[in-house]
Design an enzyme around this catalytic site. Structure first.
Site, short mmCIF file in Angstrom:
data_model
loop_
_atom_site.label_atom_id
_atom_site.label_comp_id
_atom_site.label_asym_id
_atom_site.label_seq_id
_atom_site.Cartn_x
_atom_site.Cartn_y
_atom_site.Cartn_z
N SER A 8 0.95 -1.07 0.01
CA SER A 8 0.13 -0.12 -0.08
C SER A 8 0.85 1.11 0.12
O SER A 8 1.66 1.56 1.01
CB SER A 8 -1.00 0.02 1.38
N HIS A 33 -1.25 -1.21 -4.35
CA HIS A 33 -2.57 -0.79 -3.53
C HIS A 33 -2.60 0.51 -3.45
O HIS A 33 -1.85 1.24 -2.70
CB HIS A 33 -2.84 -1.73 -2.18
N ASP A 35 -4.86 3.57 -1.60
CA ASP A 35 -5.84 3.79 -0.38
C ASP A 35 -6.35 5.16 -0.69
O ASP A 35 -5.58 6.17 -0.10
CB ASP A 35 -5.12 3.79 0.78
N MET A 37 -9.08 8.07 0.53
CA MET A 37 -9.80 8.27 1.57
C MET A 37 -10.44 9.71 1.59
O MET A 37 -9.69 10.50 1.12
CB MET A 37 -9.11 8.07 2.83
N HIS A 66 -8.41 1.14 -3.96
CA HIS A 66 -9.11 0.81 -2.81
C HIS A 66 -10.07 2.13 -2.48
O HIS A 66 -9.48 3.06 -1.52
CB HIS A 66 -8.38 0.34 -1.58
N MET A 68 -12.21 4.41 -0.26
CA MET A 68 -12.85 4.41 0.90
C MET A 68 -13.46 5.86 0.99
O MET A 68 -13.21 6.67 1.49
CB MET A 68 -11.91 4.40 2.10
N MET A 137 -11.28 -6.42 5.17
CA MET A 137 -10.40 -5.40 6.17
C MET A 137 -9.93 -6.16 7.34
O MET A 137 -11.10 -6.75 8.23
CB MET A 137 -11.10 -4.25 6.49
N ASP A 175 -6.54 -6.87 4.06
CA ASP A 175 -5.91 -5.44 4.25
C ASP A 175 -6.08 -5.12 5.55
O ASP A 175 -7.18 -4.88 6.03
CB ASP A 175 -6.68 -4.47 3.20
C1 DX5 Z 1 -6.57 1.09 5.89
C2 DX5 Z 1 -6.02 0.79 4.55
C3 DX5 Z 1 -4.94 -0.03 4.48
C4 DX5 Z 1 -3.65 0.37 5.24
C5 DX5 Z 1 -2.78 -0.85 5.14
O1 DX5 Z 1 -7.60 2.00 5.57
O2 DX5 Z 1 -6.98 0.42 3.51
O3 DX5 Z 1 -4.51 -0.19 2.97
O4 DX5 Z 1 -3.07 1.66 4.57
O5 DX5 Z 1 -1.58 -0.28 6.05
P1 DX5 Z 1 -1.07 -1.13 7.04
O6 DX5 Z 1 -0.27 -2.46 6.44
O7 DX5 Z 1 -0.01 -0.53 7.73
O8 DX5 Z 1 -2.15 -1.70 7.95
ZN ZN Z 2 -6.55 -0.38 1.64
#
Ligand code: DX5
Ligand code: ZN
Length: 220
Positions: A8, A33, A35, A37, A66, A68, A137, A175
């Site tokens: 990620s 990956h 993320d 948000m 991903h 979010m 998750m 994840d």
């Molecule tokens: C959490 C994310 C993950 C996260 C992974 O909201 O979706 O992908 O960044 O990071 P680690 O491996 O540090 O939990």
């Molecule tokens: Zn993620």
């Protein structure tokens, strides 16, 4: 067993993003990956499509976005065009998931659904046929570096058994909090793809980290 590793990029050093992407490319990992948000569905804001585009320009790896975000409908085209190969939306949003998953596939991308730690696997049974992947998750989404929630492991096993017994073509990605300590449990439970943010980017040696994960998978 063949396991894919998806670092990620949220865990990378954004002050040296180009170098981080190049080192990720050279690590032997499988996917990247991303993320995304929005500060609404989850209590944090990360980055948007420009970063996805930038990563795409520096990497030939499969890009796993991903989302979010509360209202992905508005942004599916944008993330597809930015270079995502897979777009994952959350089950917990207030919109109908089936039209969104169909739209992702119509955009020529793979479609995935993500479920939070407290969402049961049964919740997504009716939409599995519209999914190429489920993202389970193992932390509450929002931040990298959180503690792995071991209580989610039975849900990974349940998903594996269901997918295998119904011969579905759906991959399982896990994840949150994945490290050399927790990876084995996730692999044994039947995950196909492991996401790792902090553990990968803090390892100091991305190639070695990737190799260790692959070795673990081979043994199980
Ligand atoms: C959490 C994310 C993950 C996260 C992974 O909201 O979706 O992908 O960044 O990071 P680690 O491996 O540090 O939990
Ligand atoms: Zn993620």
């Amino acid at each position: 067993m063949m396991i894919k590793l998806a670092p990620s990029i949220l865990g990378a050093d954004f002050g040296h993003l180009e170098e981080e992407i190049i080192k990720t490319n050279e690590s032997g990992c499988d996917w990247i990956h991303l993320d995304i948000m929005d500060g609404h569905l989850v209590p944090n804001i990360s980055f948007g499509p420009e970063i996805v585009k930038y990563v795409k320009s520096k990497s030939d790896l499969f890009l796993d976005s991903h989302l979010m975000i509360s209202n992905p409908e508005k942004y599916l085209e944008v993330y597809a065009e930015a270079g995502s190969d897979l777009i994952v939306i959350h089950y917990e949003i207030e919109y109908d998931k089936i039209p969104l998953l169909k739209k992702i596939r119509n955009l020529g991308r793979k479609a995935g659904i993500s479920i939070n730690p407290h969402t049961p696997f049964e919740a997504i049974l009716d939409i599995l046929e519209y999914c190429d992947l489920i993202l389970i998750m193992t932390v509450h989404p929002g931040f990298a570096g959180q503690k792995f929630m071991g209580q989610v492991v039975p849900k990974i096993k349940q998903a594996r058994e269901y997918i295998d017994s119904n011969k579905l073509n759906v991959e399982i990605e896990v994840d949150g909090g994945i490290s050399m300590k927790t990876a084995e449990k996730v692999i044994d439970a039947g995950a196909d793809i492991l996401v790792a943010g902090s553990a990968f980017y803090k390892s100091g040696n991305y190639r070695e980290f990737t190799q260790k994960i692959k070795d673990l998978a081979e043994k199980s």
